[in-house]
Design an enzyme around this catalytic site. Structure first.
Site, PDB file in Angstrom:
ATOM      1  N   PHE A   7       0.828  -1.277   0.208  1.00 52.20           N
ATOM      2  CA  PHE A   7      -0.096  -0.060   0.016  1.00 52.20           C
ATOM      3  C   PHE A   7       0.778   1.048   0.000  1.00 52.20           C
ATOM      4  O   PHE A   7       1.868   1.275   0.775  1.00 52.20           O
ATOM      5  CB  PHE A   7      -1.013   0.017   1.251  1.00 52.20           C
ATOM      6  N   ASP A   8       0.257   2.162  -0.597  1.00 51.83           N
ATOM      7  CA  ASP A   8       1.013   3.703  -0.523  1.00 51.83           C
ATOM      8  C   ASP A   8       0.105   4.009   0.770  1.00 51.83           C
ATOM      9  O   ASP A   8      -0.657   3.481   1.056  1.00 51.83           O
ATOM     10  CB  ASP A   8       0.423   4.377  -1.811  1.00 51.83           C
ATOM     11  N   MET A   9       0.582   5.220   1.163  1.00 49.52           N
ATOM     12  CA  MET A   9      -0.262   5.767   2.450  1.00 49.52           C
ATOM     13  C   MET A   9      -0.950   7.101   2.114  1.00 49.52           C
ATOM     14  O   MET A   9      -2.507   6.960   1.869  1.00 49.52           O
ATOM     15  CB  MET A   9       0.667   6.116   3.693  1.00 49.52           C
ATOM     16  N   ASP A  10      -0.482   8.293   2.082  1.00 47.29           N
ATOM     17  CA  ASP A  10      -0.997   9.611   1.546  1.00 47.29           C
ATOM     18  C   ASP A  10      -2.073   9.339   0.126  1.00 47.29           C
ATOM     19  O   ASP A  10      -1.442   8.934  -0.848  1.00 47.29           O
ATOM     20  CB  ASP A  10      -0.061  10.560   1.478  1.00 47.29           C
ATOM     21  N   ASP A 166      -2.475   5.872  -5.438  1.00 48.38           N
ATOM     22  CA  ASP A 166      -3.445   6.809  -6.083  1.00 48.38           C
ATOM     23  C   ASP A 166      -2.504   7.835  -7.149  1.00 48.38           C
ATOM     24  O   ASP A 166      -2.993   8.756  -7.649  1.00 48.38           O
ATOM     25  CB  ASP A 166      -3.817   7.497  -4.940  1.00 48.38           C
TER      26      ASP A 166
END
Length: 190
Positions: A7-10, A166
């Site tokens: 996963f990415d976070m922001d 994203d």
């Protein structure tokens, strides 16, 4: 067969981009400078040194880079502590779904201090086997370094890994690492 999800976070797990925008706008406005949506989009998903250099240039010498870093990270940390950075809809469910089915990692362009603040605030440390900030790598997104480092630490191949991203820089980074990438666009993601 998929073995891992990174996963990415922001912008993917937490809705931090508006908070980043406001922190940067606030700092620049102190010096009579503006901050635009185009400025913000240019910095989505990049590593710390990239956005610090960009802001320092926009400030035209009004503040040294180390103070830019300290000021923005302080504003962001306070926002995480106050609960001003909301968890995005579906983030909790996605993490719960993946744990136990796949190896789970986090690869973020944020400074480690902010990653830890976000994970602590959301009680998410338990979901991730490996957490990597691109500040720990030679190059930030869109280079694949943060994903390659996370893959290496998880001990999985890129071909058996899905990256959830994203930002355009993050999507390019996941693809450059040869992982399968699922783009999860947000309203401000072009």
């Amino acid at each position: 067969m998929i073995q891992a999800v990174i996963f990415d976070m922001d912008g993917l797990l937490v809705d931090s981009e508006p908070v980043w925008f406001e922190a940067r706008r606030e700092l620049l406005s102190r010096f009579g400078k503006g901050w635009t949506t185009a400025d913000q989009e240019r910095l989505m998903g990049v590593r710390t040194s990239t956005w610090v250099e960009y802001l320092t240039d926009k400030l035209e010498g009004a503040m040294p880079a180390d103070e830019v870093l300290t000021t923005i990270v302080s504003i962001m940390a306070t926002s995480y502590e106050r609960g001003d950075v909301p968890i995005l809809p579906g983030a909790q469910e996605a993490l719960e779904y993946c744990v136990g089915r796949y190896r789970v990692g986090l690869a973020s362009g944020s400074p480690r201090l902010l990653i830890d603040a976000a994970l602590t605030g959301a009680d998410w440390h338990r979901y991730f086997e490996e957490v990597v900030s691109s500040d720990e790598c030679a190059h930030g997104k869109p280079a694949p370094d943060v994903y390659l480092t996370t893959l290496n630490r998880l001990g999985v191949s890129a071909e058996r890994t899905v990256v959830l991203e994203d930002s355009p820089a993050g999507i390019l980074a996941g693809k450059a690492a040869n992982a399968k990438v699922i783009a999860v666009p947000r309203g401000y993601t072009a």
